[in-house]
Structures are given as C-alpha cells and as structure tokens.
Design a protein around this motif. Structure first.
Motif, PDB file in Angstrom:
ATOM      1  N   SER A   1      -3.244   9.282   7.779  1.00  0.00           N
ATOM      2  CA  SER A   1      -4.608   9.118   8.308  1.00  0.00           C
ATOM      3  C   SER A   1      -4.789   7.844   9.127  1.00  0.00           C
ATOM      4  O   SER A   1      -5.848   7.641   9.728  1.00  0.00           O
ATOM      5  N   GLN A   2      -3.762   6.995   9.176  1.00  0.00           N
ATOM      6  CA  GLN A   2      -3.895   5.708   9.854  1.00  0.00           C
ATOM      7  C   GLN A   2      -3.808   5.862  11.374  1.00  0.00           C
ATOM      8  O   GLN A   2      -2.920   6.551  11.889  1.00  0.00           O
ATOM      9  N   ALA A   3      -4.702   5.184  12.081  1.00  0.00           N
ATOM     10  CA  ALA A   3      -4.710   5.257  13.545  1.00  0.00           C
ATOM     11  C   ALA A   3      -3.399   4.749  14.127  1.00  0.00           C
ATOM     12  O   ALA A   3      -2.875   5.322  15.098  1.00  0.00           O
ATOM     13  N   TYR A   4      -2.828   3.679  13.545  1.00  0.00           N
ATOM     14  CA  TYR A   4      -1.558   3.141  14.032  1.00  0.00           C
ATOM     15  C   TYR A   4      -0.477   4.206  13.958  1.00  0.00           C
ATOM     16  O   TYR A   4       0.283   4.409  14.915  1.00  0.00           O
ATOM     17  N   PHE A   5      -0.412   4.909  12.825  1.00  0.00           N
ATOM     18  CA  PHE A   5       0.602   5.947  12.655  1.00  0.00           C
ATOM     19  C   PHE A   5       0.427   7.047  13.685  1.00  0.00           C
ATOM     20  O   PHE A   5       1.399   7.533  14.282  1.00  0.00           O
ATOM     21  N   GLN A   6      -0.789   7.467  13.913  1.00  0.00           N
ATOM     22  CA  GLN A   6      -1.062   8.568  14.830  1.00  0.00           C
ATOM     23  C   GLN A   6      -0.705   8.231  16.274  1.00  0.00           C
ATOM     24  O   GLN A   6      -0.463   9.135  17.080  1.00  0.00           O
ATOM     25  N   GLN A   7      -0.636   6.937  16.589  1.00  0.00           N
ATOM     26  CA  GLN A   7      -0.313   6.517  17.957  1.00  0.00           C
ATOM     27  C   GLN A   7       1.185   6.291  18.160  1.00  0.00           C
ATOM     28  O   GLN A   7       1.625   6.041  19.283  1.00  0.00           O
ATOM     29  N   LEU A   8       1.972   6.387  17.096  1.00  0.00           N
ATOM     30  CA  LEU A   8       3.415   6.179  17.214  1.00  0.00           C
ATOM     31  C   LEU A   8       4.063   7.346  17.954  1.00  0.00           C
ATOM     32  O   LEU A   8       3.574   8.477  17.900  1.00  0.00           O
ATOM     33  N   PRO A   9       5.206   7.088  18.625  1.00  0.00           N
ATOM     34  CA  PRO A   9       5.968   8.200  19.199  1.00  0.00           C
ATOM     35  C   PRO A   9       6.353   9.196  18.106  1.00  0.00           C
ATOM     36  O   PRO A   9       6.518   8.828  16.940  1.00  0.00           O
ATOM     37  N   ALA A  10       6.528  10.452  18.476  1.00  0.00           N
ATOM     38  CA  ALA A  10       6.810  11.503  17.492  1.00  0.00           C
ATOM     39  C   ALA A  10       8.048  11.191  16.647  1.00  0.00           C
ATOM     40  O   ALA A  10       8.054  11.418  15.430  1.00  0.00           O
TER      41      ALA A  10
ATOM     42  N   ASN B   1      -0.662   8.302  -3.642  1.00  0.00           N
ATOM     43  CA  ASN B   1      -1.256   8.911  -2.445  1.00  0.00           C
ATOM     44  C   ASN B   1      -0.868   8.186  -1.162  1.00  0.00           C
ATOM     45  O   ASN B   1      -1.589   8.239  -0.160  1.00  0.00           O
ATOM     46  N   ALA B   2       0.283   7.518  -1.182  1.00  0.00           N
ATOM     47  CA  ALA B   2       0.700   6.737  -0.012  1.00  0.00           C
ATOM     48  C   ALA B   2       0.872   7.616   1.222  1.00  0.00           C
ATOM     49  O   ALA B   2       0.450   7.251   2.319  1.00  0.00           O
ATOM     50  N   THR B   3       1.493   8.773   1.048  1.00  0.00           N
ATOM     51  CA  THR B   3       1.761   9.633   2.203  1.00  0.00           C
ATOM     52  C   THR B   3       0.473  10.111   2.840  1.00  0.00           C
ATOM     53  O   THR B   3       0.324  10.096   4.072  1.00  0.00           O
ATOM     54  N   GLU B   4      -0.502  10.513   2.024  1.00  0.00           N
ATOM     55  CA  GLU B   4      -1.782  10.960   2.558  1.00  0.00           C
ATOM     56  C   GLU B   4      -2.487   9.836   3.316  1.00  0.00           C
ATOM     57  O   GLU B   4      -3.048  10.059   4.405  1.00  0.00           O
ATOM     58  N   ARG B   5      -2.442   8.646   2.744  1.00  0.00           N
ATOM     59  CA  ARG B   5      -3.073   7.496   3.404  1.00  0.00           C
ATOM     60  C   ARG B   5      -2.355   7.156   4.707  1.00  0.00           C
ATOM     61  O   ARG B   5      -2.978   6.816   5.713  1.00  0.00           O
ATOM     62  N   LEU B   6      -1.028   7.256   4.677  1.00  0.00           N
ATOM     63  CA  LEU B   6      -0.219   6.960   5.846  1.00  0.00           C
ATOM     64  C   LEU B   6      -0.607   7.850   7.025  1.00  0.00           C
ATOM     65  O   LEU B   6      -0.820   7.374   8.144  1.00  0.00           O
TER      66      LEU B   6
ATOM     67  N   TRP C   1       0.809  -1.228   0.000  1.00  0.00           N
ATOM     68  CA  TRP C   1       0.000   0.000   0.000  1.00  0.00           C
ATOM     69  C   TRP C   1       0.837   1.270   0.000  1.00  0.00           C
ATOM     70  O   TRP C   1       0.429   2.275  -0.577  1.00  0.00           O
ATOM     71  N   LEU C   2       2.021   1.236   0.595  1.00  0.00           N
ATOM     72  CA  LEU C   2       2.853   2.427   0.620  1.00  0.00           C
ATOM     73  C   LEU C   2       3.670   2.609  -0.654  1.00  0.00           C
ATOM     74  O   LEU C   2       4.428   3.570  -0.782  1.00  0.00           O
TER      75      LEU C   2
END
Length: 317
Positions: free
Chosen positions: A73-82, A66-71, A61-62
């Motif tokens: 928006s993912q809940a997993y990504f948003q929960q990662l450390p900065a 539009n991989a970056t935009e999809r990335l 998928w990456l």
C-alpha cells in the motif's frame, strides 16, 4: 602475537580505545539518551544489559505482522520499477532481495581498479587475512559509486528509517566464512536496524566460493552473547567467543533444517539482506579463481549501534 591477542581480549583495551576516539561516539551518546540507557559510551555494552534499562521501541516495520499488506500500500513501493517491486515483495518472508545489474560494468571496473591500486600501494587495510576494510574511506571514486541515492532510498524504505553507511569490506577470494548473522558483529537496539548490500564485482563461479544464505532465517530468534557460552567475564572477552557462536548457529541450523540457497551473481548484481539473515561463504573448490565482491553495512539513523561479540559501541565517522 600472544600479547596482541591478550590485549584484544581485554575489555579495558576497548575502553581506552573508545576514549581516544570519543569524537566518533557522539551518535552513540545521543542514542543512549534517546533510549534511556544510563551508562558511559566508553564502557562495554551488550544486549542483555541494554534491554534491562532501555525504553522499548517497535521492530522495523517490515518485521511486524501484516508487513506484506502494508508494503503493497506504500506510495514509494508503487512507484518502483516492476522488477524492483517483484524483488521487494519477498523481503518480509525471505529476508533478502536481489537487484540485477544495479552497478554498471564501468562502475564495477572502477571499483576493481581502485582496490588493485590500494593493494599495490600497500594502502589496503587488511583484516582477518582476507578482508579489505573501509575502501570507501580511502577512495573517493569508490565512495562516489556506491553512494547511489536510489539504493540508499530503498534501504531506508526497508528499515523505515534513513540509513548511514558504516563500513565496507572487499574480498578478492571467497570468504569461506561459516553461517552467521551480521547482528553478532553489528548490532542495534532495537534489533533489526542494520542492513547489508553485497555487490558482485565479477561473475561468480560455483567453484569460487559463492555466497550462501538461508531464506527466512531472519525470522529466527537472534543469537546474541546471552544465548551461548561465550567464555567471557567482566574483564575479558571470551578467547573462543566467535568459534562458540559459530557452533551455536550450526546447532540452530541443524534443528531448523532450513533450505540453503547460493548466489551465483553476475557482475554488478546486488544482494540485500536483513540484519538477522543467516549467510556465509561456500568452500572454494578452485583456489585459482577469484571472487571479487564488496559488502556494505548500513545502520539506521537514531538507534543504538554496537558490536555484541566484543561488547563495544560502534565508532561512527
């Protein structure tokens, strides 16, 4: 040595080897059925042959538009450390990311002690002169350390499928290997479902032959057996197949004129790279220096896994 080289180049040798290791080909059989590949898992296989028969499936998928935009928006990504978010953002564009200090000093020292033990006890499985293969199978301590749930979760996220560790390689010195893509060695159908994690087992010095790579090169077309004169035929693997492959990659790099980066890692740092990222080992300028490192190669689950250069299915434990 002449007989050994002849047997290694004979495709029938691998057919017999596959049959004797048929227990390790169960996943290959399931993947062949899934993708509609109508052939025996014991016989040679190549990308050119697979794509004529197999049912097509989307790339990771990456690797899609539009991989970056999809990335983002993912809940997993948003929960990662900065820090991890910053690293992961560059994956679609650059084909690699760096995780600083993922392995602790204690974990690194344990791995180094275990490798020293395997070498001292003459249990290390040396191949190609400078590679210690499959230490994860020989040492429970190493296996326990590298199976980090947070690492494997990230790898699965990047590929969009769960991953399974296929092999480990340890280096005591710099590899000095020419630029290549791992996909010539560990290939998948669909393409792109292999991923690597390289661990620095000491601070890496410029004179010790550090790893180099070409950011963005993962987006170039894959170079597979059909793309260069590998010298093989129905019965034999080309005697100079890999040397010819390296020459083909050199030609690609000369035409593309891509910038090269070098990884001067600190102990415990990890570099993840895409299946098609071009990379290699810099010249060792100081022969007295070590470059202790460990690379882990993972296949995504449920895809066809094989070795394009030798045209044989991957034996999986």
């Amino acid at each position: 040595m002449g007989l050994e080289n002849f047997l290694r180049g004979l495709k029938l040798t691998y057919v017999l080897h596959n049959f004797l290791n048929r227990r390790k080909l169960k996943e290959a059989q399931a993947a062949y059925r899934k993708y509609g590949l109508k052939k025996s898992v014991y016989t040679p296989v190549s990308h050119q042959e697979i794509k004529k028969q197999a049912i097509s499936e989307e790339a990771p998928w990456l690797d899609q538009p539009n991989a970056t935009e999809r990335l983002l928006s993912q809940a997993y990504f948003q929960q990662l450390p900065a820090a991890w978010q910053d690293a992961v953002r560059q994956w679609p564009e650059r084909g690699y990311l760096i995780l600083k200090g993922l392995f602790s000093a204690e974990e690194v020292e344990t791995i180094n002690r275990e490798i020293d033990r395997l070498v001292h006890e003459q249990k290390a499985e040396w191949r190609y002169v400078n590679k210690i293969m499959f230490a994860v199978r020989q040492s429970k301590a190493v296996r326990d350390i590298v199976h980090k749930p947070e690492l494997e979760a990230l790898l699965g996220f990047l590929l969009g499928k769960p991953v399974k560790l296929f092999q480990s390689i340890n280096f005591l010195k710099g590899s000095q290997q020419s630029a290549h893509s791992d996909s010539i060695h560990m290939t998948t159908y669909p393409l792109g479902y292999m991923i690597a994690a390289w661990i620095a087992l000491e601070d890496i010095d410029p004179g010790s032959g550090p790893l180099f790579y070409y950011p963005g090169s993962h987006r170039l077309p894959y170079v597979l057996n059909e793309d260069f004169d590998h010298g093989g035929n129905y019965f034999l693997i080309g005697e100079q197949a890999y040397a010819r492959y390296e020459a083909a990659i050199k030609s690609v790099l000369e035409k593309q004129n891509l910038p090269q980066e070098t990884f001067l890692a600190q102990k415990g740092d990890v570099l993840l790279w895409h299946a098609n990222l071009l990379h290699g080992g810099s010249p060792v300028l100081d022969p007295q220096r070590t470059r202790k490192s460990m690379v882990l190669h993972y296949f995504a689950e449920g895809v066809i896994c094989y070795h394009e250069i030798t045209q044989r299915p991957a034996l999986q434990e």
